[in-house]
Write an enzyme that holds these catalytic residues in place. Structure first.
Site, mmCIF file in Angstrom:
data_model
loop_
_atom_site.group_PDB
_atom_site.id
_atom_site.type_symbol
_atom_site.label_atom_id
_atom_site.label_comp_id
_atom_site.label_asym_id
_atom_site.label_seq_id
_atom_site.Cartn_x
_atom_site.Cartn_y
_atom_site.Cartn_z
ATOM 1 N N LYS A 156 41.957 28.747 35.316
ATOM 2 C CA LYS A 156 42.898 28.972 36.418
ATOM 3 C C LYS A 156 43.893 27.820 36.607
ATOM 4 O O LYS A 156 44.222 27.447 37.734
ATOM 5 C CB LYS A 156 42.119 29.208 37.717
ATOM 6 C CG LYS A 156 41.277 30.472 37.689
ATOM 7 C CD LYS A 156 40.483 30.692 38.947
ATOM 8 C CE LYS A 156 39.213 29.885 38.966
ATOM 9 N NZ LYS A 156 38.178 30.439 39.848
ATOM 10 N N ASP A 207 31.271 32.225 42.014
ATOM 11 C CA ASP A 207 31.722 33.137 43.087
ATOM 12 C C ASP A 207 31.320 34.593 42.837
ATOM 13 O O ASP A 207 31.102 35.360 43.778
ATOM 14 C CB ASP A 207 33.242 33.016 43.327
ATOM 15 C CG ASP A 207 34.087 33.122 42.070
ATOM 16 O OD1 ASP A 207 33.520 33.253 40.962
ATOM 17 O OD2 ASP A 207 35.323 33.066 42.181
HETATM 18 C C1 BGC Z 1 36.295 31.369 36.301
HETATM 19 C C2 BGC Z 1 35.086 32.098 36.831
HETATM 20 C C3 BGC Z 1 35.389 32.711 38.183
HETATM 21 C C4 BGC Z 1 36.656 33.527 38.130
HETATM 22 C C5 BGC Z 1 37.027 34.091 39.481
HETATM 23 C C6 BGC Z 1 37.514 32.278 36.334
HETATM 24 O O1 BGC Z 1 38.645 31.570 35.944
HETATM 25 O O2 BGC Z 1 36.082 30.913 34.994
HETATM 26 O O3 BGC Z 1 33.995 31.216 36.944
HETATM 27 O O4 BGC Z 1 34.310 33.516 38.558
HETATM 28 O O5 BGC Z 1 37.719 32.749 37.653
HETATM 29 O O6 BGC Z 1 37.221 33.087 40.424
#
Ligand code: BGC
Length: 480
Positions: free
Chosen positions: A183, A218
């Site tokens: 992200k 999450d």
């Molecule tokens: C992360 C996950 C997370 C998801 C939603 C992804 O980029 O790697 O761990 O559950 O985003 O937040």
């Protein structure tokens, strides 16, 4: 040749839910038709994506690659009777949240007192010390504001559930080695390290009476929070800044799990399926998707997420518009400097366009003016609406593939998918499009009274889920 493509120019109008507001000049009609073909995911393609998804999930359960399929040490869903007072800390993609949660049991009764703290953008590219100091300061501030010092002290610390929404390898529930940032995060000194230990150190340095009991994802939080009051919960899914899901797996189906557990035990698996198709075998990528990947802090990673999650939908839209500007097709003689700024458009922008039912689409017009200082013409408005539609539609249809793959693999035929995240909760058409794609993939009969698998809202998933998991863990340890 693909029969979808033979339909030619009319196809985008047939697929679109939009009422035509203006005639398009032939060159824009042509542009839309091409964009539609690039972004549309036909039913046959959904099927092949799901098949490939199941293969990658099986592989992940054996080797941790290409999809991590992380073991979480959450062995069951809650009963709804869990009780106690907990702190929950949520470090996701956009906010930092601290909550005090009172679990009252009795079918999932609870109350939440929460505070949100800013996550300064520069922190996302800083270093581990800056991150954990910032997080521990937020915890200290919360303890102070809520006057928790009166009740909790060194010999009676408040138990904390920490929602860390990134892929982590866990040897135990209160441990988590970050595999890679996702992200858009790029903080030095955390990848390859135990994030729980780093946070614990910052807490200890401040003498805070807090005991970190569990580190959770999450998705697992959403699943557990929902199951606290809804026994029909089957999956937890995040459709927000990132995308991912969790479900309960039989331990005997997890070859990489080396622990000595009873044969019939279960384990929550955090799929981390944002990493699906990192080998580029099946997903339909456009040149805009390739560009986003190349310019991201971790090229080659999170391929599926980069096509379907909230962080990227606005950026895909922006790159497509910039391309059309550069080809001299739109916004001629206007200042496009703002449009050229990376990540200037967020997914909320697309939601608002798709939500616009105002006469003459004044909301969309105002949005372009206030955010980008651009005044679109009638045909340009028509084009941006359809572009927002094809991008969000592809995202929703792809999101259905991940959940459908879990359901097919586990032979789940009905239940609730506890969903959290801005795309699921705020995009006006996501749920409907997701359900349509699920019906195509799983072959739900037409004219059914209700969908067998539905998205339910797990809005406080990360906070509540962390508290419930901490309560379950304390009970397991005999400390509750
Ligand atoms: C992360 C996950 C997370 C998801 C939603 C992804 O980029 O790697 O761990 O559950 O985003 O937040």
């Amino acid at each position: 040749m693909d029969s979808e493509k033979l339909v030619g120019h009319d196809s985008w109008r047939q697929r679109s839910e939009l009422k035509a507001m203006a005639d398009l000049p032939p060159e824009l009609e042509d542009v839309l038709s091409k964009l539609d073909q690039e972004f549309w995911v036909p039913t046959e393609k959904l099927h092949s994506i799901v098949e490939h998804f199941i293969e990658e999930m099986e592989e992940g359960l054996s080797t941790g690659e290409p999809i991590p399929m992380n073991i979480t040490w959450v062995h069951s869903l809650p009963t709804g009777d869990e009780k106690g007072t907990f702190l929950a800390l949520d470090l996701g993609g956009t906010n930092l949240r601290v909550c005090k949660i009172d679990l009252q049991g009795n079918g999932g009764k609870h109350s939440i007192d929460q505070a949100k703290y800013k996550l300064p953008p520069e922190l996302k590219t800083g270093n581990a010390n800056e991150l954990w100091n910032h997080v521990a300061d937020a915890l200290a501030q919360f303890m102070e504001e809520k006057k928790l010092g009166a009740e909790y002290h060194e010999r009676n610390p408040v138990p904390l559930g920490f929602t860390f929404s990134y892929p982590a390898t866990q040897d135990r529930i209160d441990h988590g080695v970050l595999q890679t940032w996702t992200k858009g995060f790029d903080i030095d000194g955390v990848e390859g390290h135990n994030a729980a230990a780093q946070l614990r150190e910052a807490i200890t340095a401040r003498d805070l009476p807090i005991k970190l009991v569990a580190l959770i994802n999450d998705t697992v939080g959403a699943m557990v929070a929902s199951a606290y009051s809804d026994p029909e919960t089957i999956i937890g899914g995040i459709f927000g800044t990132g995308c991912n899901a969790a479900y309960m797996e039989d331990c005997k189906s997890i070859p990489k799990l080396k622990a000595d557990l009873p044969r019939d035990s279960k384990m929550a698996i955090n799929c981390e399926y944002g990493a699906f198709d990192n080998r580029h075998r099946v997903l339909p990528r456009t040149k805009y998707d390739e560009q986003i990947d190349e310019e991201s802090p971790r090229p080659g990673e999170q391929t599926f997420e980069k096509l379907s999650a909230g962080l990227y939908l606005g950026e895909i839209f922006r790159l497509a518009l910039v391309d059309l500007v550069e080809r001299g097709l739109i916004f001629k003689d206007q200042d496009t400097a703002k449009l050229k700024k990376p990540y200037e458009i967020d997914t909320g922008f697309l939601s608002q366009i798709e939500d616009d039912e105002s006469t003459h689409l004044t909301t969309t017009r105002d949005l372009f003016q206030s955010t980008l200082s651009l005044s679109p013409s009638e045909p340009e408005i028509e084009l941006v609406r359809r572009l927002a539609e094809v991008i969000a539609m592809r995202g929703a249809r792809l999101c259905a593939c991940g959940v459908a793959a879990i359901c097919k693999k586990k032979r789940i035929q009905k239940g609730h998918v506890a969903a959290d995240g801005s795309v699921a909760n705020k995009h006006p058409k996501f749920k409907k499009r997701w359900a349509e794609a699920m019906a195509e993939i799983l072959g739900w009969e037409e004219g059914r009274m209700e969908d067998p698998i539905v998205l339910t809202s797990a809005e406080d998933g990360s906070g509540l889920g962390a508290a419930v998991i901490a309560a379950m863990e304390l009970k397991r340890r005999g400390e509750a």
